[in-house]
Design an enzyme around this catalytic site. Structure first.
Site, PDB file in Angstrom:
ATOM      1  N   ARG A 162       0.843  -1.219   0.000  1.00 32.12           N
ATOM      2  CA  ARG A 162       0.000   0.000   0.000  1.00 32.12           C
ATOM      3  C   ARG A 162       0.874   1.263   0.000  1.00 32.12           C
ATOM      4  O   ARG A 162       0.541   2.264   0.631  1.00 32.12           O
ATOM      5  CB  ARG A 162      -0.949   0.015   1.207  1.00 32.12           C
ATOM      6  CG  ARG A 162      -1.955  -1.123   1.263  1.00 32.12           C
ATOM      7  CD  ARG A 162      -2.937  -1.102   0.094  1.00 32.12           C
ATOM      8  NE  ARG A 162      -4.061  -1.987   0.310  1.00 32.12           N
ATOM      9  CZ  ARG A 162      -4.109  -3.267  -0.064  1.00 32.12           C
ATOM     10  NH1 ARG A 162      -3.078  -3.803  -0.682  1.00 32.12           N
ATOM     11  NH2 ARG A 162      -5.200  -3.981   0.160  1.00 32.12           N
ATOM     12  N   SER A 237     -10.624  -1.191   3.300  1.00 33.59           N
ATOM     13  CA  SER A 237      -9.851  -1.320   4.548  1.00 33.59           C
ATOM     14  C   SER A 237      -9.499   0.066   5.061  1.00 33.59           C
ATOM     15  O   SER A 237      -8.841   0.824   4.351  1.00 33.59           O
ATOM     16  CB  SER A 237      -8.546  -2.067   4.302  1.00 33.59           C
ATOM     17  OG  SER A 237      -8.790  -3.332   3.791  1.00 33.59           O
ATOM     18  N   GLU A 333      -5.057   3.379   6.523  1.00 32.46           N
ATOM     19  CA  GLU A 333      -4.674   3.210   5.120  1.00 32.46           C
ATOM     20  C   GLU A 333      -5.275   4.333   4.281  1.00 32.46           C
ATOM     21  O   GLU A 333      -4.694   4.767   3.294  1.00 32.46           O
ATOM     22  CB  GLU A 333      -5.179   1.854   4.613  1.00 32.46           C
ATOM     23  CG  GLU A 333      -4.602   1.489   3.267  1.00 32.46           C
ATOM     24  CD  GLU A 333      -5.534   0.667   2.417  1.00 32.46           C
ATOM     25  OE1 GLU A 333      -5.617   0.939   1.214  1.00 32.46           O
ATOM     26  OE2 GLU A 333      -6.172  -0.247   2.957  1.00 32.46           O
TER      27      GLU A 333
END
Ligand code: EPU
Length: 337
Positions: A162, A237, A333
């Site tokens: 990520r 997420s 995130e």
């Protein structure tokens, strides 16, 4: 191209949060983008793609530029591979389906991820055993300060979990306008090793899966676990899965033998944040209109009227409780604006 003042961003963020942009403009071509940047050089700017990875906690006191460049095409091919290019404003899932209609392999495990193609390299999106970096060839981006185009090849993007250069050194300096992926035409690598996929294919009695079968399995899994932003506001997420030093993990694990983990290097393991959050008692909980999804504790949801501040407060509560219980810090995130 119309500049709109005091524009509601509710339909431009998948959390469905009400927040306003001081000014908003949608651009549909490189030329329009260049013109907007030149004509508004002195203004503060905010670049908006599909709005699927951000939490708006306040109005945006800037000119919001919505990148709405469309188009996808085959750039070149060999007997075994094809290079496909998508403009930044294409919807990711529609692009994945288009590659599958051509029987091009590589993106099927990332079916149904919300958002637009242009933002996929920024956080190196991934799901069910694949990440963008596995098929990414290059992307074109406009430098905001000079309006010059630059090609970023794979090695320049510094992809990680990520992570990419676009979240680090190059942050706020470039606008990605198109992305090229290198996909397979024959001898596809069918990736079914992720537990959920094996189970779903077995459930559907598929023994020799095609690309489309894998995509359909991923779609079925995502639909069963992850809320559809059109029905329940969310940003996928909310947290990253924390990476913990093995030496620390070995002290924590005996106290919580059920803790799941995946080895990521010789010295580190990744722990599923969803497990930590569930064990901390948050799964399915609701605080006003902000909540934690009932099927996947990693996903925070907006039941309708939550503000970004309310969702942020819930996220902080989760982070603190998880840290107190396990001594593990989990990081957001999504981009908190
Ligand atoms: N788990 C729980 N409780 C939960 C959720 C998960 O115990 O509420 C456990 C599961 O039992 C499983 C483990 O955590 O053992 C992993 O769960 P899952 O396979 O659902 O994946 P994840 O680690 O929770 C990551 C990505 C997702 C991606 C899935 C599948 C991150 C931050 N998230 O989630 O990506 O779809 O793997 O590959 O890496 C996204 O980034 O928005 C996203 C949805």
């Amino acid at each position: 191209m119309e500049l709109l003042a005091n524009f509601s961003l509710k339909n431009h963020n998948t959390f469905g949060i009400e927040a306003k942009a001081k000014e908003f403009i949608a651009v549909h071509s490189i030329e329009e983008l260049r013109k907007v940047l030149q004509e508004n050089a002195s203004k503060k700017k905010f670049i908006l793609g599909g709005g699927s990875n951000m939490l708006l906690t306040q109005d945006i006191d800037a000119l919001v530029i919505h990148v709405d460049l469309k188009g996808k095409k085959i750039l070149k091919e060999t007997e075994s591979h094809v290079w496909v290019e998508s403009q930044a404003g294409e919807n990711w899932h529609e692009f994945v389906l288009w590659t599958l209609e051509h029987d091009f392999g590589g993106l099927e495990n990332m079916s149904l991820i919300p958002g637009n193609v242009g933002t996929t390299p920024v956080q190196n999106i991934g799901a069910y055993g694949t990440e963008i970096k596995d098929t990414f060839d290059s992307c074109e981006a406009m430098e905001i300060a000079t309006q010059e185009m630059k090609t970023f090849v794979h090695s320049e993007c510094k992809f990680g979990y990520r992570e990419s250069i676009f979240k680090q050194e190059a942050k706020d300096q470039y606008i990605i306008t198109s992305v090229v992926f290198k996909l397979t035409k024959v001898n596809h690598t069918i990736k079914t090793s992720y537990g959920d996929i094996i189970a779903e294919l077995a459930n559907q009695n598929v023994t020799n899966p095609t690309l489309k079968d894998v995509s359909n399995a991923v779609i079925a899994i995502r639909r069963s676990k992850l809320p559809d932003p059109k029905e329940l506001g969310n940003s996928g997420s909310f947290f990253k899965n924390p990476i913990v030093l093995k030496s620390d993990f070995e002290k924590i694990h005996p106290k919580f033998p059920g803790m799941k983990f995946y080895e990521v290097s010789e010295t580190e393991v990744k722990v599923p944040a969803g497990w930590l959050i569930e064990q901390a008692g948050f799964k399915g909980k609701r605080f006003g209109d902000a909540g934690i999804h009932k099927n996947q504790a990693l996903v925070l949801v907006n039941y309708g009227g939550a503000t970004g501040q309310e969702i942020l407060a819930v996220s902080h509560d989760i982070q603190q409780t998880v840290f107190e219980k396990f001594g593990i810090r989990i990081e957001a995130e999504v981009n908190v604006i």
